[in-house]
Design a protein around this motif. Structure first.
Motif, short mmCIF file in Angstrom:
data_model
loop_
_atom_site.label_atom_id
_atom_site.label_comp_id
_atom_site.label_asym_id
_atom_site.label_seq_id
_atom_site.Cartn_x
_atom_site.Cartn_y
_atom_site.Cartn_z
N GLU A 178 0.83 -1.21 0.00
CA GLU A 178 0.00 0.00 0.00
C GLU A 178 0.86 1.26 0.00
O GLU A 178 0.54 2.24 -0.68
CB GLU A 178 -0.93 -0.03 1.22
CG GLU A 178 -1.97 -1.13 1.14
CD GLU A 178 -2.54 -1.53 2.48
OE1 GLU A 178 -3.41 -2.42 2.52
OE2 GLU A 178 -2.11 -0.99 3.53
N LYS A 179 1.94 1.24 0.76
CA LYS A 179 2.85 2.39 0.79
C LYS A 179 3.39 2.66 -0.61
O LYS A 179 3.47 3.82 -1.05
CB LYS A 179 4.00 2.12 1.76
CG LYS A 179 5.04 3.24 1.83
CD LYS A 179 6.11 2.90 2.86
CE LYS A 179 7.15 4.02 2.97
NZ LYS A 179 7.97 4.15 1.75
N ASP A 181 2.05 1.72 -3.57
CA ASP A 181 1.05 1.96 -4.61
C ASP A 181 0.11 3.12 -4.33
O ASP A 181 -0.48 3.68 -5.27
CB ASP A 181 0.20 0.69 -4.82
CG ASP A 181 1.01 -0.46 -5.37
OD1 ASP A 181 2.18 -0.25 -5.76
OD2 ASP A 181 0.48 -1.59 -5.40
N LEU A 182 -0.06 3.48 -3.08
CA LEU A 182 -1.13 4.42 -2.73
C LEU A 182 -0.66 5.73 -2.11
O LEU A 182 -1.42 6.71 -2.12
CB LEU A 182 -2.11 3.74 -1.77
CG LEU A 182 -2.81 2.48 -2.28
CD1 LEU A 182 -3.57 1.81 -1.15
CD2 LEU A 182 -3.74 2.80 -3.44
N LEU A 183 0.52 5.76 -1.55
CA LEU A 183 0.99 6.94 -0.84
C LEU A 183 2.03 7.70 -1.64
O LEU A 183 2.74 7.11 -2.46
CB LEU A 183 1.57 6.54 0.52
CG LEU A 183 0.60 5.80 1.47
CD1 LEU A 183 1.29 5.53 2.80
CD2 LEU A 183 -0.68 6.59 1.68
N PRO A 184 2.11 9.00 -1.43
CA PRO A 184 3.13 9.78 -2.14
C PRO A 184 4.53 9.37 -1.70
O PRO A 184 4.73 8.92 -0.56
CB PRO A 184 2.80 11.23 -1.74
CG PRO A 184 2.06 11.11 -0.46
CD PRO A 184 1.28 9.84 -0.53
N GLU A 185 5.48 9.52 -2.60
CA GLU A 185 6.86 9.18 -2.27
C GLU A 185 7.40 10.15 -1.23
O GLU A 185 7.13 11.34 -1.25
CB GLU A 185 7.73 9.22 -3.52
CG GLU A 185 7.40 8.13 -4.53
CD GLU A 185 8.39 8.10 -5.68
OE1 GLU A 185 9.42 8.81 -5.58
OE2 GLU A 185 8.13 7.39 -6.66
N ALA A 189 12.15 6.68 6.09
CA ALA A 189 11.96 5.23 6.17
C ALA A 189 10.89 4.89 7.19
O ALA A 189 10.72 5.60 8.19
CB ALA A 189 13.27 4.56 6.55
N TRP A 190 10.16 3.84 6.93
CA TRP A 190 9.18 3.33 7.88
C TRP A 190 9.82 2.14 8.60
O TRP A 190 9.96 1.05 8.03
CB TRP A 190 7.91 2.88 7.17
CG TRP A 190 7.08 4.00 6.60
CD1 TRP A 190 7.49 5.27 6.30
CD2 TRP A 190 5.69 3.95 6.28
NE1 TRP A 190 6.46 6.01 5.80
CE2 TRP A 190 5.33 5.23 5.78
CE3 TRP A 190 4.71 2.96 6.36
CZ2 TRP A 190 4.04 5.53 5.36
CZ3 TRP A 190 3.42 3.26 5.94
CH2 TRP A 190 3.09 4.54 5.46
N GLU A 191 10.21 2.33 9.84
CA GLU A 191 10.92 1.28 10.57
C GLU A 191 10.09 0.02 10.70
O GLU A 191 10.63 -1.09 10.70
CB GLU A 191 11.31 1.80 11.95
CG GLU A 191 12.34 2.93 11.91
CD GLU A 191 12.70 3.42 13.29
OE1 GLU A 191 12.20 2.85 14.28
OE2 GLU A 191 13.49 4.40 13.38
N CYS A 192 8.77 0.17 10.80
CA CYS A 192 7.91 -1.00 10.98
C CYS A 192 7.93 -1.93 9.78
O CYS A 192 7.56 -3.11 9.89
CB CYS A 192 6.48 -0.57 11.29
SG CYS A 192 5.66 0.34 9.95
N LEU A 193 8.36 -1.41 8.62
CA LEU A 193 8.36 -2.21 7.39
C LEU A 193 9.72 -2.84 7.09
O LEU A 193 9.87 -3.48 6.05
CB LEU A 193 7.92 -1.35 6.20
CG LEU A 193 6.46 -0.90 6.21
CD1 LEU A 193 6.17 -0.04 4.99
CD2 LEU A 193 5.51 -2.10 6.28
#
Length: 233
Positions: A178-179, A181-185, A189-193
């Motif tokens: 989802e990050k 395909d759906l969210l702006p660049e 960094a997303w640590e949870c990912l």
């Protein structure tokens, strides 16, 4: 007033949720209209579509029908209380921790008699009627209510109260997808990912009515399968 009126015209009590009031069409309807990421995505992307993706990932990785059902319903509480964004949840958890530390520090500074009084006051439940027992303004009220609703959903669909590990794993893969395909660049960094790769498939734009039907069909199909397996066991 502690209840909401659902799409099926049934009251649903948030403080005393019951399994018999969890209706499949209510779940499908509400979750298909509730948007992920507080609406900050390229197009309407519902919790129902996310849940379908999670169930798909679990199936793709060899999960059982029971695990797929848990994946499909893992965000089912959002049909009744929506969701809080992840950063807000973390802020509330930290605020509750700091508040508890402050309380303990306060009562540790008073006399022995007042120490006992202070501890009792800190433990007092603000909402004291029978149906509200256990909900304290000194604790994470949202989490408590969310858990009560989840237990009603789990009872309704014969799920274990604790989600399988594979659901969390699939949820993170779905989030990574989802990050992308759906969210702006954004460079942050997303640590949870960390350690999770998005799916090769791209997320399609779907209308809420279409997703609602897909979710409900998938739910009924998994219910039928898991019921047969439970009877045969």
């Amino acid at each position: 007033m502690t209840w909401i009126l659902t799409n099926s015209a049934r009251p649903f009590d948030l403080l005393n949720p019951r399994a018999e009031n969890v209706i499949t069409t209510d779940l499908a309807h509400a979750l298909s209209l509730v948007c992920r990421f507080n609406g900050h995505c390229a197009h309407h992307y519902s919790v129902a579509q996310h849940s379908l993706l999670v169930a798909y990932i679990i199936e793709k990785e060899g999960g059982t029908p029971e695990e797929q059902l848990a994946g499909l319903l893992h965000d089912g509480t959002e049909a009744y209380i929506s969701d809080l964004t992840r950063p807000l949840k973390l802020l509330l958890i930290e605020a509750a921790r700091q508040r508890e530390i402050a309380w303990l520090d306060l009562v540790s500074q008073v006399s022995a008699q007042r120490h006992t009084v202070g501890l009792n006051a800190a433990a007092t439940r603000i909402l004291t009627t029978a149906e509200r027992r256990g909900v304290s303004l000194l604790l994470d009220t949202y989490h408590e209510i969310e858990q009560r609703i989840w237990l009603a959903i789990a009872e309704r669909f014969h799920l274990a109260p604790e989600l399988p590990v594979c659901v969390k794993h699939a949820d993170m893969i779905a989030l990574a997808t989802e990050k992308r395909d759906l969210l702006p660049e954004h460079p942050a960094a997303w640590e949870c990912l960390e350690g999770y790769a998005p799916l090769p498939e791209r997320i399609a734009k779907c209308q809420p009515e279409e997703v609602r039907q897909q979710f409900h069909d998938r739910l009924l199909g998994l219910m039928a399968t898991t019921n047969r397996r439970r009877v045969a066991a």
